[in-house]
Design a protein around this motif. Structure first.
Motif, PDB file in Angstrom:
ATOM      1  N   LEU A   1      13.405   5.628  -1.552  1.00 49.25           N
ATOM      2  CA  LEU A   1      12.519   5.166  -0.480  1.00 49.25           C
ATOM      3  C   LEU A   1      11.635   4.012  -0.964  1.00 49.25           C
ATOM      4  CD1 LEU A   1      11.333   5.417   2.348  1.00 49.25           C
ATOM      5  CD2 LEU A   1       9.845   7.248   1.502  1.00 49.25           C
ATOM      6  N   ILE A   2      11.147   4.100  -2.193  1.00 47.44           N
ATOM      7  CA  ILE A   2      10.364   2.992  -2.764  1.00 47.44           C
ATOM      8  C   ILE A   2      11.213   1.728  -2.810  1.00 47.44           C
ATOM      9  CG2 ILE A   2       9.178   2.150  -4.832  1.00 47.44           C
ATOM     10  CD1 ILE A   2       8.555   5.119  -5.481  1.00 47.44           C
ATOM     11  N   GLY A   3      12.464   1.874  -3.271  1.00 49.61           N
ATOM     12  CA  GLY A   3      13.369   0.727  -3.309  1.00 49.61           C
ATOM     13  C   GLY A   3      13.625   0.159  -1.929  1.00 49.61           C
ATOM     14  N   LEU A   4      13.782   1.051  -0.951  1.00 48.34           N
ATOM     15  CA  LEU A   4      14.014   0.618   0.432  1.00 48.34           C
ATOM     16  C   LEU A   4      12.836  -0.197   0.957  1.00 48.34           C
ATOM     17  CD1 LEU A   4      15.851   0.860   2.986  1.00 48.34           C
ATOM     18  CD2 LEU A   4      14.484   2.863   3.606  1.00 48.34           C
ATOM     19  N   LEU A   5      11.623   0.265   0.713  1.00 55.31           N
ATOM     20  CA  LEU A   5      10.427  -0.443   1.173  1.00 55.31           C
ATOM     21  C   LEU A   5      10.312  -1.820   0.516  1.00 55.31           C
ATOM     22  CD1 LEU A   5       7.718   2.380   1.206  1.00 55.31           C
ATOM     23  CD2 LEU A   5       8.499   1.059   3.178  1.00 55.31           C
ATOM     24  N   LEU A   6      10.494  -1.868  -0.802  1.00 55.47           N
ATOM     25  CA  LEU A   6      10.370  -3.140  -1.505  1.00 55.47           C
ATOM     26  C   LEU A   6      11.504  -4.087  -1.134  1.00 55.47           C
ATOM     27  CD1 LEU A   6       9.226  -1.896  -5.031  1.00 55.47           C
ATOM     28  CD2 LEU A   6       7.821  -2.870  -3.205  1.00 55.47           C
ATOM     29  N   GLY A   7      12.702  -3.538  -0.916  1.00 59.24           N
ATOM     30  CA  GLY A   7      13.810  -4.374  -0.463  1.00 59.24           C
ATOM     31  C   GLY A   7      13.554  -4.935   0.923  1.00 59.24           C
ATOM     32  N   ALA A   8      12.999  -4.096   1.805  1.00 60.97           N
ATOM     33  CA  ALA A   8      12.690  -4.558   3.162  1.00 60.97           C
ATOM     34  C   ALA A   8      11.615  -5.630   3.148  1.00 60.97           C
ATOM     35  CB  ALA A   8      12.239  -3.376   4.018  1.00 60.97           C
ATOM     36  N   SER A   9      10.707  -5.580   2.169  1.00 61.15           N
ATOM     37  CA  SER A   9       9.638  -6.581   2.106  1.00 61.15           C
ATOM     38  C   SER A   9      10.186  -7.982   1.841  1.00 61.15           C
ATOM     39  CB  SER A   9       8.618  -6.211   1.024  1.00 61.15           C
ATOM     40  OG  SER A   9       9.130  -6.446  -0.279  1.00 61.15           O
ATOM     41  N   VAL A  10      11.405  -8.074   1.302  1.00 59.41           N
ATOM     42  CA  VAL A  10      12.030  -9.379   1.076  1.00 59.41           C
ATOM     43  C   VAL A  10      12.293 -10.072   2.414  1.00 59.41           C
ATOM     44  CG1 VAL A  10      14.021 -10.568   0.048  1.00 59.41           C
ATOM     45  CG2 VAL A  10      13.027  -8.576  -1.088  1.00 59.41           C
TER      46      VAL A  10
ATOM     47  N   LEU B   1      20.318   4.076 -10.092  1.00 56.96           N
ATOM     48  CA  LEU B   1      21.274   3.810  -9.022  1.00 56.96           C
ATOM     49  C   LEU B   1      20.628   3.997  -7.658  1.00 56.96           C
ATOM     50  CD1 LEU B   1      24.232   3.194  -8.226  1.00 56.96           C
ATOM     51  CD2 LEU B   1      24.651   5.675  -8.299  1.00 56.96           C
ATOM     52  N   ALA B   2      19.848   5.070  -7.496  1.00 58.52           N
ATOM     53  CA  ALA B   2      19.187   5.346  -6.222  1.00 58.52           C
ATOM     54  C   ALA B   2      18.210   4.228  -5.862  1.00 58.52           C
ATOM     55  CB  ALA B   2      18.447   6.681  -6.290  1.00 58.52           C
ATOM     56  N   PHE B   3      17.464   3.773  -6.852  1.00 59.82           N
ATOM     57  CA  PHE B   3      16.523   2.684  -6.598  1.00 59.82           C
ATOM     58  C   PHE B   3      17.272   1.415  -6.198  1.00 59.82           C
ATOM     59  CE2 PHE B   3      13.948  -0.959  -8.059  1.00 59.82           C
ATOM     60  CZ  PHE B   3      12.796  -0.727  -7.326  1.00 59.82           C
ATOM     61  N   GLY B   4      18.335   1.095  -6.914  1.00 57.64           N
ATOM     62  CA  GLY B   4      19.113  -0.105  -6.613  1.00 57.64           C
ATOM     63  C   GLY B   4      19.716  -0.058  -5.226  1.00 57.64           C
TER      64      GLY B   4
ATOM     65  N   ALA C   1       0.833  -1.208   0.000  1.00 54.67           N
ATOM     66  CA  ALA C   1       0.000   0.000   0.000  1.00 54.67           C
ATOM     67  C   ALA C   1       0.867   1.258   0.000  1.00 54.67           C
ATOM     68  CB  ALA C   1      -0.936  -0.020   1.209  1.00 54.67           C
ATOM     69  N   LEU C   2       1.878   1.283   0.861  1.00 55.30           N
ATOM     70  CA  LEU C   2       2.776   2.441   0.930  1.00 55.30           C
ATOM     71  C   LEU C   2       3.556   2.616  -0.366  1.00 55.30           C
ATOM     72  CD1 LEU C   2       4.123   1.954   4.562  1.00 55.30           C
ATOM     73  CD2 LEU C   2       2.778   3.904   3.759  1.00 55.30           C
ATOM     74  N   ALA C   3       4.100   1.504  -0.886  1.00 57.49           N
ATOM     75  CA  ALA C   3       4.891   1.575  -2.119  1.00 57.49           C
ATOM     76  C   ALA C   3       4.030   1.998  -3.302  1.00 57.49           C
ATOM     77  CB  ALA C   3       5.553   0.232  -2.391  1.00 57.49           C
ATOM     78  N   GLY C   4       2.768   1.536  -3.334  1.00 55.23           N
ATOM     79  CA  GLY C   4       1.871   1.933  -4.413  1.00 55.23           C
ATOM     80  C   GLY C   4       1.609   3.432  -4.404  1.00 55.23           C
ATOM     81  N   PHE C   5       1.367   3.983  -3.232  1.00 56.07           N
ATOM     82  CA  PHE C   5       1.159   5.426  -3.104  1.00 56.07           C
ATOM     83  C   PHE C   5       2.399   6.210  -3.529  1.00 56.07           C
ATOM     84  CE2 PHE C   5       1.948   9.077  -0.216  1.00 56.07           C
ATOM     85  CZ  PHE C   5       1.027   9.958  -0.759  1.00 56.07           C
TER      86      PHE C   5
END
Length: 379
Positions: free
Chosen positions: A197-206, A240-243, A175-179
Motif C-alpha cells: 500500500l505504501i508503494g501504491l501511494l508513492l507510485g500514484a504520487s508520480v 517484491l510487494a513494494f515494487g 502524510a499518509l505514506a509517512g504514517f
C-alpha cells in the motif's frame, strides 16, 4: 495533558478553518501557465472520460484552452505551437507535459470551482492525520511536538503548496505514506500488504509530479539492503510487494506516456527541461533564504535524533528516511533551477514518518510497561 491535546487540536482546526476561507477566495485565472494547463487536463477528463488521457491539442476543438489563455492575456493564444506547457511529440502532435493525476483530481469537482475543493480535501487529510498524531501522543512532550508539527503541516497547505496544484495532493500522500511507513516498521508484525500500500501511494504520487518517483529511493535502498543482508524469502517478498505496489500506482502515468509520447517510458517533457546537473551557488543561496531550508534542517535534525535516540525499530525508520533524504537532496540541490516547492515533498514525507515513528515508539514503550506494573498489583 488533556488540556494540551485540546489546545493543539483547537489550534490545528483554527488554522484549517483560516486556510479554507482563504482557499475559497482563490482565483483560477491568476496568470500562472501551470494552473490553466492542469485545468485543461481536468476539462479533457470531464469531457472525454478515459479519453482525457490523450492531451493532443487537436482535441481543443471546443476552444476551452484558448479561452483560458485569453483570461490571462496570453498574446499568442491562436498559435498552438506557442501554447505553454505543451511539447511536440513524434507525428507532429502537441501534448501536455504534465502527468495526468492532478488534472484527474481536479476533474472530480465542478468546472469553475475545482482548485479550492482540491486544496480543501487535501488539507482535511493533512489535518486529520495531524489531529490523530496529537491525540495518540502518550506524553506531554510528544503532545507538544505533534501539535507544533501538525500546525506547521496544515499551514504549509497554503504556502508553499499554492505554488503548484500538484503539491496539494502530493502533501496528502506524503502524510499518509509517512504514517503507514512508521506503522510498517514500528509495529511487531511487518505486513506485506501494508508495504504494498505504501508503494501504491508513492507510485500514484508520480501522477501528480514526475519527480515524486524519487520518493521511493529510500525504501528501495532499505529493502535491497535487507535482502542482501538476510537473503531470506521474507525480505524478497517484501521488496517484491513494494515494487508491485509502486508499478501499479504508476500505471496512469505510464498509460498517459504511451498515448501521448508513444511509449510508456518516453517523456512528454521537452528537451528544454532536460537540464544537466550542476551545483549553482546562486540557486543554493535561494534555498538558504527560503522556507524549504527550514524544512531541510528539521528533516535532517529529526532523522538524526531518531537514529541516535530511538530503539532498533525506530532506527530502521531513520535509515529509510535518511536514504530518501540523501537521494532527493542531492538531486534537487544539484538541479540548477529553484522553485519554492521542489524539496517540500521529500521533507514533509520525512517529517511525517519521523513524527509518527516517535509517537508509536513512545506508545509501544508505555504499553510494554503497563502490564509489568499490573502484575505487581494485589489480586
Amino acid at each position: 495533558m488533556k488540556i494540551a491535546k485540546f489546545a493543539f487540536g483547537l489550534i490545528c482546526l483554527t488554522i484549517l478553518a483560516s486556510n479554507i476561507v482563504t482557499m475559497s477566495r482563490w482565483s483560477e485565472a491568476r496568470g500562472v501557465y501551470d494552473d490553466i494547463c492542469y485545468l485543461r487536463q481536468a476539462h479533457l477528463f470531464q469531457r472525454l472520460g478515459i479519453g482525457g488521457f490523450n492531451t493532443n491539442t487537436a482535441l481543443d476543438d471546443d476552444g476551452y484552452f484558448e479561452g483560458k489563455l485569453k483570461e490571462i492575456a496570453f498574446d499568442e493564444w491562436q498559435d498552438q505551437s506557442r501554447w505553454p506547457c505543451h511539447n511536440p511529440m513524434p507525428g507532429g502532435k502537441l501534448v501536455l507535459q504534465y502527468p495526468p493525476g492532478t488534472g484527474f483530481l481536479l476533474a472530480l469537482f465542478p468546472e469553475g470551482r475545482q482548485v479550492a475543493p482540491l486544496y480543501i480535501a487535501a488539507s482535511l487529510i493533512v489535518c486529520g492525520l495531524a489531529l490523530f498524531g496529537i491525540f495518540m501522543a502518550p506524553t506531554l512532550t510528544s503532545t507538544v511536538g505533534a501539535g507544533l508539527f501538525g500546525a506547521l503541516a496544515i499551514y504549509l497547505m497554503i504556502n508553499p503548496a499554492k505554488a503548484s496544484y500538484s503539491i496539494a495532493p502530493t502533501m496528502a500522500v506524503c502524510a499518509l505514506a509517512g504514517f503507514l511507513t512508521a506503522l510498517w516498521l514500528i509495529r511487531d508484525k511487518r505486513s506485506v500488504l501494508l508495504l504494498a500500500l505504501i508503494g501504491l501511494l508513492l507510485g500514484a504520487s508520480v501522477s501528480f509530479r514526475l519527480p515524486n518517483a524519487l520518493l521511493v529511493a529510500g525504501y528501495c535502498l532499505f529493502l535491497a539492503g535487507a535482502f542482501t543482508w538476510s537473503r531470506t524469502v521474507s525480505s524478497f517478498v517484501q521488496g517484491l510487494a513494494f515494487g508491485i505496489g509502486v508499478l501499479v500506482g504508476m500505471i496512469p502515468t505510464l498509460v498517459a506516456h504511451a498515448i501521448n509520447a508513444g511509449s510508456p517510458f518516453a517523456t512528454t517533457y521537452g528537451s528544454v527541461d532536460a537540464i544537466p546537473p550542476g551545483f549553482d551557488l546562486a540557486v543554493l543561496g535561494q534555498y538558504l533564504r527560503d522556507m524549504q531550508f527550514v524544512l531541510i534542517v528539521l528533516a535532517i535534525g529529526s532523522t538524526a535524533w531518531l537514529f541516535f535516540d530511538g530503539k532498533q525499530r525506530a532506527r530502521q525508520v531513520a535509515l529509510v528516511v535518511a536514504g530518501n533524504l540523501a537521494v532527493n537532496l542531492v538531486f534537487f540541490l544539484s538541479h540548477p533551477i529553484f522553485t519554492p516547492y521542489y524539496i517540500v515533498p521529500i521533507t514533509m514525507l520525512s517529517l511525517w514518518t519521523v513524527s509518527f515513528a516517535w509517537l508509536m515508539q513512545a506508545e509501544t514503550a508505555r504499553e510494554a510497561v503497563v502490564p509489568a506494573g499490573l502484575e505487581a498489583l494485589p489480586r
